[in-house]
Motif scaffolding. Structure first.
Motif, PDB file in Angstrom:
ATOM      1  N   SER A  99       0.833  -1.213   0.000  1.00  0.00           N
ATOM      2  CA  SER A  99       0.000   0.000   0.000  1.00  0.00           C
ATOM      3  C   SER A  99       0.863   1.256   0.000  1.00  0.00           C
ATOM      4  O   SER A  99       0.536   2.241  -0.681  1.00  0.00           O
ATOM      5  CB  SER A  99      -0.921  -0.005   1.226  1.00  0.00           C
ATOM      6  N   ALA A 100       1.956   1.238   0.759  1.00  0.00           N
ATOM      7  CA  ALA A 100       2.847   2.403   0.810  1.00  0.00           C
ATOM      8  C   ALA A 100       3.493   2.649  -0.552  1.00  0.00           C
ATOM      9  O   ALA A 100       3.557   3.794  -1.022  1.00  0.00           O
ATOM     10  CB  ALA A 100       3.915   2.194   1.879  1.00  0.00           C
ATOM     11  N   LEU A 101       3.966   1.589  -1.208  1.00  0.00           N
ATOM     12  CA  LEU A 101       4.590   1.742  -2.528  1.00  0.00           C
ATOM     13  C   LEU A 101       3.588   2.232  -3.570  1.00  0.00           C
ATOM     14  O   LEU A 101       3.907   3.087  -4.405  1.00  0.00           O
ATOM     15  CB  LEU A 101       5.212   0.413  -2.971  1.00  0.00           C
ATOM     16  N   VAL A 102       2.371   1.678  -3.516  1.00  0.00           N
ATOM     17  CA  VAL A 102       1.320   2.123  -4.446  1.00  0.00           C
ATOM     18  C   VAL A 102       1.010   3.603  -4.222  1.00  0.00           C
ATOM     19  O   VAL A 102       0.881   4.378  -5.183  1.00  0.00           O
ATOM     20  CB  VAL A 102       0.049   1.258  -4.255  1.00  0.00           C
ATOM     21  N   THR A 103       0.912   4.016  -2.960  1.00  0.00           N
ATOM     22  CA  THR A 103       0.617   5.416  -2.639  1.00  0.00           C
ATOM     23  C   THR A 103       1.722   6.334  -3.128  1.00  0.00           C
ATOM     24  O   THR A 103       1.457   7.397  -3.708  1.00  0.00           O
ATOM     25  CB  THR A 103       0.431   5.574  -1.118  1.00  0.00           C
ATOM     26  N   ILE A 104       2.975   5.930  -2.909  1.00  0.00           N
ATOM     27  CA  ILE A 104       4.111   6.768  -3.329  1.00  0.00           C
ATOM     28  C   ILE A 104       4.134   6.926  -4.848  1.00  0.00           C
ATOM     29  O   ILE A 104       4.297   8.034  -5.369  1.00  0.00           O
ATOM     30  CB  ILE A 104       5.436   6.162  -2.818  1.00  0.00           C
ATOM     31  N   LEU A 105       3.965   5.809  -5.580  1.00  0.00           N
ATOM     32  CA  LEU A 105       3.996   5.899  -7.046  1.00  0.00           C
ATOM     33  C   LEU A 105       2.824   6.726  -7.564  1.00  0.00           C
ATOM     34  O   LEU A 105       2.981   7.538  -8.494  1.00  0.00           O
ATOM     35  CB  LEU A 105       3.986   4.507  -7.667  1.00  0.00           C
ATOM     36  N   CYS A 106       1.646   6.539  -6.985  1.00  0.00           N
ATOM     37  CA  CYS A 106       0.483   7.337  -7.403  1.00  0.00           C
ATOM     38  C   CYS A 106       0.746   8.823  -7.169  1.00  0.00           C
ATOM     39  O   CYS A 106       0.378   9.666  -8.004  1.00  0.00           O
ATOM     40  CB  CYS A 106      -0.760   6.893  -6.633  1.00  0.00           C
ATOM     41  N   LEU A 107       1.392   9.155  -6.050  1.00  0.00           N
ATOM     42  CA  LEU A 107       1.697  10.551  -5.755  1.00  0.00           C
ATOM     43  C   LEU A 107       2.710  11.110  -6.752  1.00  0.00           C
ATOM     44  O   LEU A 107       2.547  12.228  -7.257  1.00  0.00           O
ATOM     45  CB  LEU A 107       2.242  10.663  -4.327  1.00  0.00           C
ATOM     46  N   VAL A 108       3.748  10.321  -7.061  1.00  0.00           N
ATOM     47  CA  VAL A 108       4.784  10.762  -8.005  1.00  0.00           C
ATOM     48  C   VAL A 108       4.186  11.004  -9.387  1.00  0.00           C
ATOM     49  O   VAL A 108       4.548  11.961 -10.084  1.00  0.00           O
ATOM     50  CB  VAL A 108       5.926   9.722  -8.071  1.00  0.00           C
ATOM     51  N   ILE A 109       3.251  10.158  -9.802  1.00  0.00           N
ATOM     52  CA  ILE A 109       2.616  10.332 -11.116  1.00  0.00           C
ATOM     53  C   ILE A 109       1.582  11.462 -11.083  1.00  0.00           C
ATOM     54  O   ILE A 109       1.488  12.271 -12.019  1.00  0.00           O
ATOM     55  CB  ILE A 109       1.944   9.018 -11.572  1.00  0.00           C
ATOM     56  N   SER A 110       0.820  11.535 -10.001  1.00  0.00           N
ATOM     57  CA  SER A 110      -0.350  12.420  -9.962  1.00  0.00           C
ATOM     58  C   SER A 110       0.010  13.887  -9.778  1.00  0.00           C
ATOM     59  O   SER A 110      -0.674  14.763 -10.318  1.00  0.00           O
ATOM     60  CB  SER A 110      -1.282  11.990  -8.830  1.00  0.00           C
ATOM     61  N   TYR A 111       1.056  14.178  -9.005  1.00  0.00           N
ATOM     62  CA  TYR A 111       1.363  15.582  -8.714  1.00  0.00           C
ATOM     63  C   TYR A 111       1.671  16.370  -9.987  1.00  0.00           C
ATOM     64  O   TYR A 111       1.041  17.410 -10.239  1.00  0.00           O
ATOM     65  CB  TYR A 111       2.515  15.678  -7.718  1.00  0.00           C
ATOM     66  N   PRO A 112       2.624  15.910 -10.825  1.00  0.00           N
ATOM     67  CA  PRO A 112       2.861  16.661 -12.081  1.00  0.00           C
ATOM     68  C   PRO A 112       1.667  16.635 -13.029  1.00  0.00           C
ATOM     69  O   PRO A 112       1.425  17.605 -13.759  1.00  0.00           O
ATOM     70  CB  PRO A 112       4.080  15.958 -12.694  1.00  0.00           C
ATOM     71  N   PHE A 113       0.902  15.531 -13.002  1.00  0.00           N
ATOM     72  CA  PHE A 113      -0.263  15.451 -13.879  1.00  0.00           C
ATOM     73  C   PHE A 113      -1.333  16.456 -13.449  1.00  0.00           C
ATOM     74  O   PHE A 113      -1.930  17.153 -14.290  1.00  0.00           O
ATOM     75  CB  PHE A 113      -0.830  14.036 -13.872  1.00  0.00           C
TER      76      PHE A 113
END
Length: 310
Positions: A99-113
């Motif tokens: 869950s932590a890894l999924v959250t981190i990757l989603c944040l990394v993708i979502s912020y610039p998007f």
């Protein structure tokens, strides 16, 4: 004035003093009656379909498993003490890490998007947000079946990689932890983008201009101005990704082949396979407590609960 007349007069005074009070109560009821009528169906819905089931699960978590499954209404705390077993702790640790890894990757993708969407014209914004919502028009189970077709040994991904010469033979992508990871990120990514978009859309960008005027680099501006002021949006998105990623058991079953035990399919197995409802209820309450703790941290970070609905 005799004693009887005094009693009668006191009673009449008491009745007169009660009349204005009753009139005030009636006026207040009349004032709030439309609000009561509007709120009552929602309150009834929450009580019947949220509060009552939650209380029932909480009560079941303290009961004893029957000999052939089911529930025996004998109070015990053994369901909670059993969570200390190494197998369940490992399961919880694996679930937490995933869950932590999924959250981190989603944040990394979502912020610039989300940043990209905010800085487009109004027409482009609407189009991008509509495209973001398109996956919700299809059942998530069907979309996961689509990923199964992509990741299988004779699927699109293996064929493309072989044609490009990246791999010489088909690899096993399906029924692995990376496949579960991909499925969770794909499913939960919009839940991270939308709160970030709402937060960045309301952001006062004069702070960034002031930071640049004071000589800060873009990286320093992001670290010390933009990111700290958008922490409530980051936490809201993280909350909406982190907690559901624990419980999406169908993704673990379909893309992971049920080879690795995560908390979501562990709870599912306790209810449907092992028929140990009290222990499954105890694990469910553990998720509820984790959710409440995350909400508490979100509020401490300065977030407001109505921001989760935006």
């Amino acid at each position: 004035m005799n004693k009887e007349e005094g009693i009668i007069e006191n009673r009449s005074l008491a009745s007169c003093s009660k009349e204005p009070r009753l009139l005030q109560i009636k006026l207040k009821i009349k004032e709030y009656l439309p609000l009561i009528i509007l709120v009552s169906p929602i309150a009834l819905w929450l009580i019947v379909f949220v509060a009552a089931p939650m209380l029932y699960v909480a009560a079941v978590s303290f009961m004893t498993r029957g000999t052939y499954g089911g529930i025996e209404w004998i109070a015990t705390i053994s369901n909670y003490t059993a969570i200390k077993d190494a197998t369940y702790l490992r399961c919880f640790g694996m679930s937490f890490l995933m869950s932590a890894l999924v959250t981190i990757l989603c944040l990394v993708i979502s912020y610039p998007f989300a940043w990209f969407i905010v800085h487009r014209s109004q027409a482009i914004k609407v189009m991008l947000l509509m495209l973001l919502m398109v996956p919700f028009l299809t059942n998530s189970l069907l979309r996961i079946y689509g990923w199964m077709l992509i990741l299988r040994t004779d699927g699109i991904l293996n064929i493309a990689l072989q044609n490009l010469g990246v791999i010489s033979s088909a690899h096993t992508f399906l029924y692995t932890n990376p496949a579960i990871f991909i499925g969770l990120v794909y499913t939960l990514l919009p839940f991270m983008i939308l709160p970030l978009y709402a937060c960045l859309d309301k952001f006062d960008y004069s702070y960034l201009e002031a930071s640049a005027d004071l000589g800060a680099t873009p990286v320093q501006t992001f670290r010390h101005v933009l990111f700290p002021l958008t922490v409530p949006g980051v936490f809201a998105g993280s909350l909406m990704v982190f907690i559901p990623s624990f419980g999406l058991f169908f993704i673990m079953d379909l893309l992971g082949g049920n080879k690795v035990l995560y908390l979501g399919n562990l709870i599912r197995n306790q209810f449907l396979t092992a028929r140990n409802w009290p222990f499954g209820a105890a694990l469910s309450m553990l998720l509820v407590l984790l959710t409440l703790f995350m909400v508490y941290l979100y509020k401490r970070s300065g977030g407001k609960m109505n921001a989760l609905a935006e």
